[in-house]
Design a protein around this motif. Structure first.
Motif, PDB file in Angstrom:
ATOM      1  N   MET A 237       0.924  -1.148   0.170  1.00  0.00           N
ATOM      2  CA  MET A 237      -0.024   0.054   0.041  1.00  0.00           C
ATOM      3  C   MET A 237       0.853   1.310  -0.075  1.00  0.00           C
ATOM      4  O   MET A 237       0.652   2.209  -0.739  1.00  0.00           O
TER       5      MET A 237
ATOM      6  N   VAL B 119       2.869   1.794  -3.251  1.00  0.00           N
ATOM      7  CA  VAL B 119       2.131   2.225  -4.451  1.00  0.00           C
ATOM      8  C   VAL B 119       1.308   3.631  -4.155  1.00  0.00           C
ATOM      9  O   VAL B 119       0.685   4.036  -5.222  1.00  0.00           O
ATOM     10  N   GLY B 120       1.589   4.186  -3.024  1.00  0.00           N
ATOM     11  CA  GLY B 120       1.252   5.495  -2.908  1.00  0.00           C
ATOM     12  C   GLY B 120      -0.096   5.753  -2.014  1.00  0.00           C
ATOM     13  O   GLY B 120      -0.749   6.760  -2.102  1.00  0.00           O
ATOM     14  N   ALA B 121      -0.500   4.829  -1.255  1.00  0.00           N
ATOM     15  CA  ALA B 121      -1.382   5.024  -0.256  1.00  0.00           C
ATOM     16  C   ALA B 121      -1.080   5.978   0.779  1.00  0.00           C
ATOM     17  O   ALA B 121      -0.016   6.002   1.081  1.00  0.00           O
ATOM     18  N   THR B 122      -2.102   6.983   0.934  1.00  0.00           N
ATOM     19  CA  THR B 122      -1.749   7.950   2.156  1.00  0.00           C
ATOM     20  C   THR B 122      -1.670   7.253   3.468  1.00  0.00           C
ATOM     21  O   THR B 122      -2.330   6.156   3.578  1.00  0.00           O
TER      22      THR B 122
ATOM     23  N   PHE C  79      -5.219   6.455   4.846  1.00  0.00           N
ATOM     24  CA  PHE C  79      -5.826   5.328   4.186  1.00  0.00           C
ATOM     25  C   PHE C  79      -5.304   4.058   4.838  1.00  0.00           C
ATOM     26  O   PHE C  79      -6.130   3.141   5.002  1.00  0.00           O
TER      27      PHE C  79
ATOM     28  N   PRO D 294       3.328   9.709  -0.314  1.00  0.00           N
ATOM     29  CA  PRO D 294       2.483   9.048  -1.147  1.00  0.00           C
ATOM     30  C   PRO D 294       2.240   9.577  -2.544  1.00  0.00           C
ATOM     31  O   PRO D 294       2.337   8.707  -3.487  1.00  0.00           O
TER      32      PRO D 294
ATOM     33  N   ARG E  23       5.256   8.625  -4.780  1.00  0.00           N
ATOM     34  CA  ARG E  23       5.242   7.294  -5.259  1.00  0.00           C
ATOM     35  C   ARG E  23       4.145   6.957  -6.204  1.00  0.00           C
ATOM     36  O   ARG E  23       4.445   5.999  -7.165  1.00  0.00           O
ATOM     37  N   ARG E  24       3.001   7.757  -6.403  1.00  0.00           N
ATOM     38  CA  ARG E  24       2.233   7.575  -7.269  1.00  0.00           C
ATOM     39  C   ARG E  24       2.683   7.722  -8.798  1.00  0.00           C
ATOM     40  O   ARG E  24       1.983   7.286  -9.779  1.00  0.00           O
TER      41      ARG E  24
ATOM     42  N   VAL F 130      -6.216   1.434  -3.169  1.00  0.00           N
ATOM     43  CA  VAL F 130      -5.365   2.294  -2.295  1.00  0.00           C
ATOM     44  C   VAL F 130      -5.205   3.784  -2.609  1.00  0.00           C
ATOM     45  O   VAL F 130      -5.026   4.469  -1.621  1.00  0.00           O
TER      46      VAL F 130
END
Lengths: 269, 229
Positions: free
Chosen positions: A181, A184-187, A190, B75, B78-79, B106
């Motif tokens: 998570m 892949v850039g979940a805050t 989250f 985050p 990273r996206r 997510v």
């Protein structure tokens, strides 16, 4: 895991609730005893009915005296003999009980003053005010209150610790998922929110279980207490709904706090 | 696109993982980072996706100084990146489609968008027919393709691969590298840390060599061993 944390919270909150209820009960009990404000006056054994009645009238005229009841020595003796049937065969033939008076005081703070005043009156042998007994009840109430506060604090800290451990286990079980998570850039929120909700659910379910325990335990205690003299007043005025609300609120706070502690460490941010 | 400026990384025990490394990688480049185990390859990549911070220096990724980002901004960095590892990091209890959907959910993607992006990514890596398979039902090469597909769903501008072929046989490794080259041709900057000399020699791409935390070689159209020395 969930079962362990929920049952520990139930236990902690249950003990906590019991502490609080007993403390409140002790307070109520003390208050009900204070409410009596009574002075017992024992006459000399030689005092006659007429002397006793005139003393009763004199006491009745004192300020802050609510009522004076004369206890007849014959009636008391009859009562005593009834509850101790062997007393006459034990050699006690004549009535040893003096006339006595029950004095009700309107204001607790005046009890000692009035007791001293009555002590100085003629024909009075002994005067007892409820000070001693009351003092003991109040002391016990104070100790109970102190112990409950300390116990509650310890239990709250323990409960937070237990939840934080349960959440730590969840975090460990889901560490791959959480790692992905985050990659892949979940805050952070989250990641956090489901875990905090988990902690809150643990807390609330545990609190509900504690409430049920307290209701069952409370009903049992009340049933027993009702059969004991004086103890009928030993109950608190907390309604089941208030108790449930307070416990569940506490459970939620403990659950959220416990989760937060673990997540903070795990996400190291 | 990527710029590393005077970066040193020192661990608390005093070990220096990187020593005053500076390099710049333009947009759309394909570069290998080579060096033996412990030379600092993974550390260099971790700096790019802000898994760690340097003790000194700046790290610029798509115009942003990632060392200055707050925890809340990481985050969103990273996206823009796709990250692939030697051990694939797929969730074993989810099938391929769910693994990809998880990565999109997510970050709050809508179901329609999720379906579209997964379709594109699976098509790109050639695994459309495997979308119901679980990781344990797939070969190592397929699992790495799956991991690459997951890295692609966000349309990354930079793809970072840390030893992507470390667990694969030579033929499969070559397929994976060619897939990465395809992704590079479509516009993404691709950085591959590896110690697979065959691949590096065959690809003839830029080679950045690290040794004990020092940048010792930065050669265009290079080979795994330093051919000039």
């Amino acid at each position: 895991m969930a079962y362990a944390s929920i049952s520990t919270i139930a236990l902690s909150l249950g003990v906590l609730g019991a502490f609080v209820l007993v403390a409140l009960g002790a307070n109520n009990f003390a208050a009900s005893q204070i409410g009596k404000f009574e002075i017992a006056v024992y006459m000399n054994t030689s005092a006659t009915r007429a002397q006793t009645d005139s003393l009763a009238r004199a006491i009745g005229k004192l300020p802050d005296v609510k009522s004076v009841t004369v206890r007849s020595r014959e009636e008391e003796w009859a009562k005593f003999k009834k509850s101790n049937p062997n007393i006459e065969s034990a050699g006690l033939q004549s009535n040893p009980i003096p006339f006595s008076l029950d004095v009700k005081v309107a204001q607790a703070s005046r009890t000692t003053y009035l007791a001293n005043k009555i002590r100085a009156m003629s024909g009075v042998n002994t005067v007892r005010d409820g000070r001693e007994i009351l003092g003991r009840v109040m002391a016990i109430a104070r100790v109970v209150r102190g112990v409950s506060i300390a116990g509650v604090i310890v239990l709250l800290i323990t409960a937070v610790f237990i939840i934080s451990n349960a959440i730590k286990l969840t975090l460990y079980a889901r560490r791959r998922e959480i790692q992905i998570m985050k990659l892949v850039g979940a805050t952070n929120w989250f990641v956090r929110v489901p875990l905090i909700i988990e902690g809150i659910v643990f807390g609330a379910v545990g609190a509900f279980a504690a409430w049920i325990l307290l209701r069952i335990g409370g009903a049992y205690v009340a049933g027993t207490a009702a059969r004991l003299p004086m103890m009928s007043r030993f109950s608190s005025d907390v309604t089941p709904a208030t108790l449930a609300l307070v416990l569940i609120l506490l459970g939620i706070i403990i659950g959220a706090a416990g989760s937060f502690v673990s997540i903070r460490r795990f996400l190291h941010d | 696109m990527i710029s590393i400026e005077g970066v040193s990384v020192e661990y608390q025990n005093g070990v220096r993982a990187l020593n005053d490394v500076s390099l710049s990688i333009p947009k759309g480049e394909f570069a290998f980072i080579v060096g033996s185990t412990g030379s600092g390859k993974s550390t260099l990549l971790r700096l790019l996706y802000r898994e760690m911070l340097p003790s000194k220096g700046r790290v610029i990724v798509s115009g942003e100084d990632v060392t200055a980002l707050s925890a809340n901004e990481v985050p969103f960095l990273r996206r823009k990146l796709g990250i692939v590892f030697q051990d694939f990091k797929l969730l074993p209890q989810k099938n391929l489609w769910e693994n990809l959907a998880f990565a999109l959910r997510v970050i709050g993607a809508q179901p329609k968008e999720i379906r579209r992006r997964i379709g594109d990514a699976l098509n790109m890596v050639g695994l459309t027919h495997r979308c119901d398979s679980f990781p344990h039902q797939m070969s190592g090469g397929e699992q790495q393709r799956a991991a690459i597909a997951r890295a692609l769903v966000n349309h990354p501008t930079v793809l970072i691969a840390d030893e992507p072929t470390g667990n694969l046989d030579p033929d499969t490794s070559w397929e994976i590298i060619q897939l990465l080259e395809q992704i590079n041709i479509r516009g993404a900057t691709v950085l591959v840390a590896t110690h697979d000399s065959h691949i590096v020699d065959r690809m003839k791409k830029r080679v950045i060599q690290l040794d004990s935390g020092f940048l010792v070689r930065d050669q265009h159209k290079g080979t795994y061993q330093d051919s000039e020395s």
